[in-house]
Design a protein around this motif. Structure first.
Motif, short mmCIF file in Angstrom:
data_model
loop_
_atom_site.label_atom_id
_atom_site.label_comp_id
_atom_site.label_asym_id
_atom_site.label_seq_id
_atom_site.Cartn_x
_atom_site.Cartn_y
_atom_site.Cartn_z
N CYS A 247 0.99 -1.26 -0.26
CA CYS A 247 0.12 0.09 -0.05
C CYS A 247 0.54 1.52 -0.27
O CYS A 247 1.71 1.46 0.98
N GLU B 224 -0.34 4.41 0.13
CA GLU B 224 -0.99 5.43 1.32
C GLU B 224 -1.93 6.63 0.21
O GLU B 224 -0.87 7.76 0.57
N PHE C 112 -4.50 6.75 -0.43
CA PHE C 112 -5.88 7.09 0.00
C PHE C 112 -7.15 7.51 -0.96
O PHE C 112 -8.28 7.99 -0.65
N ARG D 208 -8.57 1.55 3.27
CA ARG D 208 -6.47 1.27 3.71
C ARG D 208 -6.06 0.66 5.25
O ARG D 208 -5.73 0.44 5.11
N ARG E 271 -4.48 -2.70 7.55
CA ARG E 271 -3.06 -2.86 8.36
C ARG E 271 -3.38 -3.66 9.60
O ARG E 271 -3.11 -4.50 9.75
#
Lengths: 258, 621
Positions: free
Chosen positions: A144, A146, A148, A171, A175
Motif C-alpha cells: 500500500c 497510502e 488514499f 486502507r 493494516r
C-alpha cells in the motif's frame, strides 16, 4: 507526437471554485501530471497539486480524472483521444484545501488510532524465523502506497461524512489484516477491528479494490477474511463454548486480545 | 485553511495558536528533526525514546519522502546467505567503493551497527523477504562482496518508511507535515548555539517558529539542481544550505553519484530510477551491437575481484566462492562512466541509452516475483514488458556523497546543537556510495544523531538558548520578498535554466573550462533569482515554494561546481576529462565548503583526511 490538449481543471478553495479551461501543449509518452506541471510552469504558477515521486510509488498525486479516482502520474495521455477534453478534479471525499490539493488528515488521524505489531522475543541466536509463504500474505497489504484512493472511493464515507469518526476505511483494514496474519504477532486484533475500526460497516462492494493502483485485493484478501474471523468469534456457538472451556482455535494460538 | 475555527492543525493535531504575537505560531521542543525520510524518522524515534520531546517537520505528507523510492535493499552484514560475511568485509567494500576517501570511523560504525538496525525494523513489523531457512533474505548488489542487502522485492524503501512511520506514531511523536523550514535560528546571546527553526505551512502560508536547542537535519539531497535526475521536487539541498547559512561546513560536495540505470524514455520519466537489483538478480548491459561491453571497462583497481569472461561472470550467481563478480556489478561510478562512453561512441539505443537485459536471462515468473515494481513501472509508463524485451537505460543524477561535515559518533556539525544525518551529511560514503549503503546509513546514523541530540538538550538544564526576535522578522521578510517584486522573472524558468546548466557543465564528465563557465552562470542565476516574482497568494502556492527552495539550490550548486573545479583529479563520483586519473595527493584530503564572509557565496579550504588506525589499515594491505 505533440498536440494541444484541452483540459478542465478545478480551481478554488474551501469557499468554492470552478472548472477552469486550459489548452496546454503535450507530447508523446506524457502523463496527466506532466500536463498539469506544464500548466503550472507556463500559465498558472499557483496551481496547487501534490506530487513527489512521479512513478506511482509514493501515492501523493491522487485526484479524479474524468470522474475516476486515479494517480495523476500513472495516467497516460495515450489512454485518451487527443481530441478529448480531460477533466481533473480533487478527491471528493476529503475537504479541499486548494485546487487539486485536499485535506487528507482524516487518514493520519485514523493511522494514529491503529495498534502496532507486538512480537514475542527473538530466537536464542538473536534472529527471527518466518517462512516466505507466511510473510507473503502481509506483504501484499504492505505494498500500500497510502494514496488514499480507496478511502476516497469507499461508499461508507464518500457520501456519509458522519460515518468518518467510527470508520477507519479500507486502507486501515489492510493494516488490521496484516497484523492478524503476521506470523509472529502475539495479539488478537478481531474485536479492535470490529469495534474501533468499524469493519462491520463495510458492505463488500469492492470499490476500493477497483481503484487500488497497486492492485491489492483489498476486499477479497483482507476485508473478507477479517470479517469471517470476526464472525467466527462473535457468533459461532462452538467457538464460544471452546473459549469458555479453554479450547482455542489453532489460528489464534499464542495471541492475546489487543 | 481552518485556523479560524480550529485550535489544532487538522493535519497534525498540533496547536495553531493564531493569536500569538505577530500571528506566528510557536512550538517548544527538545529536539526538532527536519525531514521525514528514513534518517529523520529514525532520529526522531531515537530522540523520543531517550525521553526528549520531539517533533518532525517535513515538506511533504508523512510517508512520501524520497526513502519511499528506494528499491534494492538495506546493506547489512548479517551473514544470512553467506556466513563468511561480517562487518570487516562490509567495511572494506564500503571504503574501496568510496575510493578510500570515506571517513573511516563512519564506515566502521556503519558496518558494525547495520545488522542490528535491520533486526530492529523487523521487531517493529517490517516483513522482509526470507531465505529458505526463514531468515531475512539478502541479495547481491554492486561493490558488495557477498549477497548482503535485506530486501522486500524491489520496494524496500516503502517497507522501511512505513515501518518507521508506524513506530513514530506509536511513540506519539508530533509531525508537522507540509511544513517547510526556511532558516535555522541561533541563540540571541550570540554564542553560536542553535535555538530553533523558522518555517511556513505550505497549506496556509502561515509562518511557524520552533524553539529547540537541538535540530537534526535530515533533508536528503540536491538532485533537483540537475535536469536528468531520479530525485523528486523535494531534493533542493535545503539541509545543506541551512547548515551553511548557520555556520556549519560541508565536505565532499564535488562527489555526485550518477546512477547507471535511469529510464531514458518516454521523456516525461527520463531519469526515473531502474533498480540495481536488476543487475544483482542477473540482468546485463548491452550496447546497440548486442555486446556485453562492461568487460571492456574493468578498471585496474577492481581487476583482481572481477570476472573477465562471460562464462565466469555467469557462474558467479550460483558459485561465489570459485568465481569472480560480473563487471555489471562494479561500483556505480564505474558502470555509469562505461555507459556514458558507449553512448558517446555511437553504440547507444534509439532513445539515447543502452540496453539492460534481464528478459533473456531469467524466467518471467522470476522477474515478476523479484522485481514487481520495475515490471509495473515499465509496463505502465513505457509500454515495455521487461520479461520479454530489454529496457533502455542511461545515467541519472541520483545521490550526493557530499554534505554537512559531522562528528562520526554523534553527527554533530560545527554548530552546537545542529546535527545532520543521511544524504545531507557527508563523509560516510567518500567519493562514491555503494548501492544499499544508503538505507543502512539512514538507520545507523539516524539513531546516533537522535540519541546525541536528546542527550545534548537534556544536559542544558536551565541554560537553554533563546531566539532573537529580529532573526524571526528577518526570516519572515526574506520569505515574503518574492511577493514584493514588480515585473521580475518566474522562478520556474530560472530553475529550468539552472538544471540544464548543471547537467551540461557539472555532469558525469567534467572539465575545468566548463566548470568555470558554470560558476559564471550560477552567478547570473543568483542575480536573476534576486529579482524573481511569484503570482497569487500564500495559500498552497507552489510558485512561491519554489522561489524559496531555489535559493538553496543555487548555493548548493555553487558548492558543487566550486569543489569540482578545485579537485584536479578523477575519483568516484567526480570525473575530470582534463585530469583523468586519481592523484594520491588529492586522495589524502577533503575539500571543505563554508559560506563566505558577506553570505553571498561559498569558499573552499583543504583539510587532511582523518587517519585510519593501524588495526583497520590491515584490511587494505
Amino acid at each position: 507526437m505533440g498536440y494541444e490538449l484541452k483540459m478542465r481543471v478545478w480551481r478554488g478553495d474551501q469557499s468554492g471554485g470552478d472548472l477552469g479551461d486550459y489548452t496546454v501543449e503535450v507530447s508523446e509518452g506524457e502523463v496527466v501530471l506532466d500536463a498539469l506541471h506544464r500548466l503550472q510552469a507556463t500559465q498558472a504558477g499557483d496551481l496547487a497539486v501534490r506530487w513527489n515521486c512521479k512513478a506511482g510509488k509514493c501515492g501523493s498525486c491522487s485526484a479524479e480524472i474524468n470522474g475516476r479516482p486515479r494517480l495523476l502520474c500513472m495516467t497516460r495521455l495515450s489512454d485518451f483521444e487527443p481530441t478529448e477534453t480531460i477533466t481533473v478534479t480533487p478527491m471528493r471525499s476529503f475537504p479541499v484545501i486548494r485546487d487539486l490539493v485536499t485535506d487528507v488528515s482524516y487518514n493520519y488521524e485514523k493511522a494514529r488510532e491503529l495498534p502496532g505489531v507486538e512480537l514475542g522475543p527473538r530466537d536464542p541466536d538473536g534472529k527471527r524465523r518466518m517462512m516466505q509463504v507466511d510473510v507473503e500474505r502481509g506483504q501484499e497489504f504492505r505494498k500500500c502506497i497510502e494514496c488514499f484512493l480507496c478511502q476516497n472511493t469507499c461508499h461508507v464515507v464518500r457520501d456519509h461524512e458522519d460515518n468518518k469518526p467510527a470508520f477507519a476505511g479500507p486502507r486501515f483494514f489492510l493494516r488490521y489484516a496484516e497484523l492478524d496474519m503476521h506470523p509472529l504477532d502475539t495479539r488478537d486484533r478481531r474485536s479492535a477491528a470490529r469495534e474501533t475500526a468499524g469493519l462491520g460497516m463495510c458492505n463488500i462492494t469492492k470499490c476500493c479494490t477497483e481503484v487500488c493502483p497497486e492492485g491489492i485485493r483489498i476486499t477479497d484478501n483482507a476485508i473478507i477474511p477479517m470479517k469471517e474471523r470476526i464472525v467466527d468469534r462473535k457468533y459461532d456457538p462452538l467457538v464460544w463454548l471452546g473459549a469458555k472451556i479453554g479450547l482455542r482455535n489453532k489460528d489464534d494460538d499464542g495471541r492475546t486480545e489487543a | 485553511m481552518t485556523e479560524s475555527t480550529h485550535d489544532r492543525h487538522p493535519m497534525t493535531g498540533n496547536e495553531m495558536s493564531p493569536s500569538a504575537a505577530g500571528g506566528i505560531e510557536r512550538h517548544q521542543y527538545d529536539v526538532v528533526v527536519i525531514g521525514a525520510g528514513g534518517a529523520g524518522l529514525r532520529a526522531a524515534i531515537a530522540a523520543q525514546e531517550a525521553g526528549a520531546r520531539t517533533a518532525i517537520v517535513c515538506k511533504s505528507l508523512l510517508g512520501k519522502a524520497h526513502t519511499v523510492m528506494a528499491e534494492g535493499g538495506i546493506a547489512a552484514a548479517m551473514g544470512n546467505r553467506w556466513p563468511e560475511d561480517n562487518w570487516e568485509v562490509h567495511f572494506r567494500d564500503t571504503m574501496r567503493g568510496g575510493k578510500m576517501l570515506n571517513n573511516w570511523r563512519m564506515a566502521q560504525l556503519h558496518a558494525q551497527e547495520a545488522p542490528e538496525r535491520v533486526m530492529e525494523l523487523e521487531d517493529w513489523g517490517a516483513l522482509f523477504d526470507r531465505t529458505e531457512d526463514g531468515l531475512i533474505s539478502q541479495r547481491d548488489f554492486g561493490g558488495h562482496k557477498y549477497a548482503r542487502l535485506a530486501h522486500v522485492g524491489d520496494r524496500t524503501g516503502l517497507e522501511m518508511i512505513r515501518t518507521l512511520q508506524q513506530r513514530a506514531f506509536q511513540l506519539g511523536i508530533d509531525v508537522f507535515m507540509e511544513c517547510t523550514v526556511t532558516e535555522l535560528l541561533k541563540d540571541a546571546d550570540g554564542n553560536g548555539r542553535i535555538a530553533g527553526a523558522f518555517g511556513y505551512w505550505r497549506e496556509t502560508g502561515r509562518f511557524v517558529v520552533f524553539e529547540a536547542p537541538s535540530v537534526v537535519l535530515a533533508t536528503g539531497g540536491i538532485g533537483k539542481s540537475f535536469k536528468v535526475t531520479s530525485n523528486s521536487w523535494e531534493y533542493t539541498g535545503d539541509g545543506h544550505a541551512l547548515a551553511l547559512r548557520a555556520g556549519a561546513s560541508l565536505i565532499n560536495m564535488e562527489f555526485v553519484q550518477f546512477h547507471p540505470t535511469g529510464m531514458v524514455w518516454p521523456p516525461s520519466v527520463k531519469g526515473l530510477l531502474v533498480t540495481e537489483s536488476v543487475r544483482g538478480d542477473g540482468g546485463v548491459l548491452k550496447n546497440a551491437e548486442g555486446k556485453r561491453f562492461m568487460f571492456d571497462y574493468i578498471p585496474e583497481y577492481f581487476k583482481a575481484e572481477t570476472a573477465d569472461t562471460v562464462e565466469e561472470a555467469d557462474r558467479w550467481y550460483d558459485d561465489k566462492k570459485n568465481n569472480r563478480r560480473p563487471p555489471e556489478l562494479l561500483p556505480r561510478d564505474e558502470v555509469a562512466r562505461a555507459i556514458n562512453s558507449e553512448i558517446k561512441a555511437g553504440r547507444g539505443s534509439p532513445h539515447g541509452g543502452i540496453y539492460l537485459d534481464i528478459a533473456s536471462r531469467r524466467t518471467p515468473e522470476f522477474i515478476r516475483k523479484r522485481l514487481p515494481s520495475m515490471y509495473h513501472q515499465f509496463k505502465e509508463l513505457a509500454d515495455v514488458d521487461i520479461t520479454a524485451e530489454p529496457m533502455e537505460i542511461g545515467p541519472t543524477c541520483h545521490y550526493v556523497m557530499g554534505g554537512v561535515e559531522v562528528d562520526p559518533d554523534t553527527e554533530l556539525s560545527a554548530v552546537p546543537g545542529l546535527y545532520a544525518v543521511g544524504e545531507c551529511s557527508g563523509g560516510m560514503h567518500g567519493s562514491n556510495r555503494l548501492g544499499g549503503n544508503s538505507l543502512s546509513d539512514l538507520l545507523v546514523f539516524g539513531r546516533r544523531a537522535g540519541a546525541a541530540a536528546a542527550s545534548y538538550s537534556d544536559g542544558l538544564g536551565g541554560s537553554r538558548p533563546a531566539i532573537a526576535e529580529q532573526d524571526v522578522k528577518a526570516a519572515e521578510q526574506s520569505a515574503l520578498a518574492p511577493f514584493e517584486v514588480e515585473g521580475g522573472e518566474n522562478p520556474y524558468t530560472i530553475q529550468q535554466d539552472l538544471q540544464q546548466s548543471m547537467n551540461d557543465l557539472v555532469g558525469i564528465i567534467r572539465e575545468g573550462a566548463e566548470l568555470e563557465r558554470s560558476l559564471a552562470e550560477i552567478e547570473a542565476f543568483k542575480e536573476r533569482a534576486s529579482r524573481m516574482k511569484v503570482e497569487g497568494h500564500r495559500q498552497y502556492n507552489p510558485g512561491w515554494h519554489l522561489s524559496i527552495d531555489l535559493r538553496n539550490m543555487l548555493i548548493v550548486s555553487e558548492a558543487i561546481a566550486k569543489a569540482a573545479l578545485a579537485r584536479e583529479e578523477s575519483r568516484g563520483g567526480h570525473t575530470r576529462n582534463d585530469f583523468p586519473g586519481p592523484d594520491p595527493v588529492w586522495g589524502s584530503k577533503n575539500l571543505v565548503v563554508t559560506l563566505n564572509a558577506d553570505g553571498t557565496g561559498v569558499e573552499l579550504t583543504e583539510k587532511p583526511l582523518p587517519e585510519m588506525p593501524d588495526e583497520l589499515k590491515k584490511y587494505f594491505e
